[in-house]
Design a protein around this motif. Structure first.
Motif, short mmCIF file in Angstrom:
data_model
loop_
_atom_site.label_atom_id
_atom_site.label_comp_id
_atom_site.label_asym_id
_atom_site.label_seq_id
_atom_site.Cartn_x
_atom_site.Cartn_y
_atom_site.Cartn_z
N UNK A 97 -52.41 -50.57 -54.72
CA UNK A 97 -53.45 -50.57 -53.55
C UNK A 97 -52.83 -49.83 -52.29
N UNK A 98 -53.06 -48.75 -51.69
CA UNK A 98 -52.58 -48.31 -50.67
C UNK A 98 -53.49 -48.23 -49.54
N UNK A 99 -53.24 -48.60 -48.29
CA UNK A 99 -54.05 -48.80 -47.12
C UNK A 99 -53.88 -47.49 -46.48
N UNK A 100 -54.89 -46.68 -46.33
CA UNK A 100 -54.74 -45.60 -45.41
C UNK A 100 -55.81 -45.56 -44.58
N UNK A 101 -55.38 -44.72 -43.41
CA UNK A 101 -56.48 -44.99 -42.24
C UNK A 101 -56.18 -43.50 -41.40
N UNK A 102 -57.38 -43.23 -40.89
CA UNK A 102 -57.19 -41.88 -40.17
C UNK A 102 -56.86 -42.40 -38.60
N UNK A 103 -56.28 -41.43 -37.76
CA UNK A 103 -56.06 -41.66 -36.44
C UNK A 103 -57.44 -41.86 -35.66
N UNK A 104 -57.63 -43.04 -34.93
CA UNK A 104 -58.77 -43.31 -34.28
C UNK A 104 -58.19 -43.27 -32.72
N UNK A 105 -59.14 -43.12 -31.66
CA UNK A 105 -58.94 -43.22 -30.44
C UNK A 105 -58.96 -44.85 -29.99
N UNK A 106 -57.96 -45.25 -29.58
CA UNK A 106 -57.98 -46.68 -29.02
C UNK A 106 -58.99 -46.84 -27.73
N UNK A 107 -59.91 -47.71 -28.24
CA UNK A 107 -60.68 -48.00 -27.01
C UNK A 107 -60.31 -49.34 -26.47
N UNK A 108 -60.04 -49.44 -25.27
CA UNK A 108 -59.72 -50.80 -24.47
C UNK A 108 -61.17 -51.31 -23.87
N UNK A 109 -61.92 -50.53 -23.96
CA UNK A 109 -63.17 -50.66 -23.02
C UNK A 109 -63.71 -51.90 -23.37
N UNK A 130 -56.45 -67.63 -42.55
CA UNK A 130 -57.60 -67.28 -43.49
C UNK A 130 -57.03 -65.74 -43.93
N UNK A 131 -56.11 -65.21 -43.42
CA UNK A 131 -55.83 -63.83 -43.97
C UNK A 131 -54.59 -63.91 -44.51
N UNK A 132 -54.20 -62.97 -45.16
CA UNK A 132 -52.77 -62.80 -46.11
C UNK A 132 -51.84 -62.35 -45.00
N UNK A 133 -50.77 -62.68 -45.18
CA UNK A 133 -49.69 -62.16 -44.24
C UNK A 133 -49.64 -60.78 -43.88
N UNK A 134 -49.67 -59.97 -44.67
CA UNK A 134 -49.49 -58.58 -44.49
C UNK A 134 -50.72 -58.02 -43.93
N UNK A 135 -51.85 -58.72 -44.13
CA UNK A 135 -53.16 -58.13 -43.23
C UNK A 135 -53.00 -58.23 -41.96
N UNK A 136 -52.16 -59.31 -41.43
CA UNK A 136 -52.31 -59.52 -39.91
C UNK A 136 -52.13 -58.34 -39.29
N UNK A 137 -51.39 -57.47 -39.61
CA UNK A 137 -51.04 -56.20 -38.72
C UNK A 137 -52.01 -55.06 -38.64
#
Lengths: 243, 297
Positions: free
Chosen positions: B4-16, B269-276
């Motif tokens: 299982x590979x987790x992939x994601x596309x770059x997104x604009x960081x919104x701090x708003x 409630x989360x798995x250790x690896x998912x926290x990041x």
């Protein structure tokens, strides 16, 4: 000018700008977590990344240590894919070495190095896409990165490249316009002190003053944009940290 | 084998979103380099400022702090500016005659003198030439130590000491490096967390996570490090704490024992690896902040 008309009769340039108009500037600070300070800037199609480490203990050659102030170490590099023709060496060639030296001189004039005796400040800049005004864009990027690193500076250092075509000074040159006579100016805008001034081409002395005035105005324009970027960043981060 | 590979596309960081949520305090006095803070000559010039023709001017971007007649500008992010009594975690970079050089995220390497460590064999032992020759057997390049700042030299370099049993060489554990400005100053920076691990929150932004030790061996003088295998459950707790620290620092939450512990509890409630993962991180940090407000405010 052979064939290419840099300034139309109506007063427009190749990319549709007026003579004194700057390119669109977009910038972001704090793009890397590992570095002490970092910034990314886009000025039109010229894009650059700057990273600052320090002040830290002298690493490598100890004999360059200065006992009254910090040493500034700059490295300028261009990504192999940054130019139309692929580059062989990203850094270390004559042009990059000269550019590194210019950057070093520029920032020695602005950074308050005397506060950090026997330390070293590293500034690395990389051009990701080159479309004219590489030196200026790198200076602007490095300024943002230094501010992000919290290193004291007298003022922003803002740089801009100007050219002279058909008796008219053009601000913020793009690559096609850079082939003629161009002048690069790095300015500390509030006091109007010049950190670096460079011109390789020939120019009649009578035109110099007009060109300098245009460069100063352009630098002050850049400084306004950078100021906005810094203040926005400051606001965002201080809101997060505030209790 | 399928992975299982987790992939994601770059997104604009919104701090708003977070900006609007926590915009409760009034605007602070924020300045950028070159801004004139005051033209009044009755003030004293502190860090982050300089005098430009009698104008007190900012030299860094940050928040203005006034203490009586003293004006300082505190930058958002800098290297560690040590003060006497600070707890630091550092790494030995060099062994010299009678001293060790220690990297502490400071502007210059810190100094740990042979005369300011507790050598094995009790407090009152004299240091002889032989000790100088065997310095490397106590601490060698790359070793991690915890220490306290004893004094600050004129050029800003720190003099450290480990003259207490709580300081000394660090054994098995995990080092997390974060910005020094995120460490909350407290009475104690050593905590045995109830979740089964211990934490040293160095003022210099170096945080050390380690399994809670059994009983301390007084004779070793802080140079003995246990190499016993650590149980899987302890290692899991430490990894979870590490990821929690990274999540908190990514969202610029002040770190102290309570905030770390709350974040740990929320993350269970989360798995250790998912926290990041960014969205999980945001959720955990939000819940931690809520918990902090509930229990303190």
């Amino acid at each position: 000018m052979a064939g290419l008309e840099l300034l139309s009769d109506q007063g427009y340039r190749l990319d549709g700008r007026k003579a004194t108009e700057l390119r669109k500037v977009q910038a972001r600070m704090g793009v890397f977590a590992q570095a002490d300070g970092s910034a990314y800037i886009e000025q039109g199609n010229t894009k650059a990344l700057a990273v600052v480490y320090g002040p830290h203990e002298m690493r490598g050659s100890r004999n360059r240590t200065l006992h009254d102030r910090a040493v500034i170490n700059c490295q300028y590099s261009m990504a192999t894919f940054s130019t139309a023709e692929r580059k062989r060496r990203p850094h270390g060639d004559r042009k990059s070495t000269e550019m590194s030296l210019h950057l070093k001189q520029t920032f020695e004039a602005a950074v308050m190095t005397q506060l950090y005796p026997r330390s070293q400040i590293d500034i690395y800049v990389k051009v990701l896409q080159a479309d004219g005004g590489n030196y200026s864009v790198c200076v602007n990027a490095a300024t943002l990165a230094i501010i992000d690193a919290g290193i004291p500076m007298r003022d922003y250092v803002c740089a801009c490249t100007v050219g002279f075509v058909d008796e008219t000074p053009l601000a913020d040159l793009c690559f096609a316009e850079e082939s003629g006579s161009s002048l690069a100016l790095a300015l500390l805008p509030r006091g109007g002190q010049i950190a670096l001034l460079q011109m390789d081409a020939q120019l009649h002395q009578d035109h110099l003053e007009a060109l300098m005035d245009a460069a100063m105005t352009a630098c002050k324009g850049v400084s306004k944009v950078l100021d906005e970027v810094v203040r926005r960043h400051l606001q965002e981060v201080s809101v997060l940290t505030g209790e | 084998m399928a992975m299982a590979v987790d992939m994601r596309l770059p997104t604009f960081r919104s701090d708003s979103r977070s900006v609007s949520l926590f915009d409760r305090k009034g605007s602070k006095d924020l300045v950028v380099p070159g801004d004139v803070i005051t033209t009044d000559t009755g003030f004293m010039r502190g860090h982050g400022t300089y005098l430009d023709d009698d104008n007190l001017t900012a030299s860094v971007a940050g928040e203005v702090e006034r203490v009586d007649k003293l004006i300082c500008v505190k930058p958002l992010k800098t290297r560690f500016n040590g003060e006497v009594g600070d707890v630091v975690v550092g790494r030995i970079t060099e062994v010299q005659q009678k001293r060790w050089k220690v990297e502490t995220n400071s502007r210059l390497d810190s100094v740990l003198l042979l005369s300011s460590v507790n050598l094995p064999g009790g407090e009152l032992r004299r240091r002889c030439a032989e000790d100088e020759l065997t310095m490397r057997s106590y601490l060698q390049e790359g070793d991690l130590i915890s220490a306290e700042v004893q004094s600050v030299y004129a050029d800003g370099a720190l003099l450290l000491h480990t003259r207490s049993l709580k300081y000394g060489k660090l054994g098995q554990g995990v080092l997390v490096q974060i910005s020094p400005s995120l460490i909350k100053r407290q009475k104690t920076h050593f905590h045995h967390l109830p979740c089964g691990a211990s934490i040293i929150l160095g003022n210099n932004g170096f945080v050390w996570l380690y399994p809670t030790p059994g009983q301390q061996d007084e004779e070793a003088g802080g140079f003995f490090t246990s190499l016993e295998p650590i149980s899987l459950s302890d290692r899991e707790v430490i990894s979870r704490l590490r990821n929690c620290l990274l999540a908190l620092s990514a969202h610029k939450v002040l770190l102290y024992d309570t905030s770390v512990l709350y974040c740990y509890e929320v993350s269970l409630s989360q798995q250790v690896k998912d926290i990041l993962k960014p969205e999980v991180m945001e959720e955990i940090v939000m819940m931690t902040q809520q918990k902090l407000v509930e229990h303190e405010g």
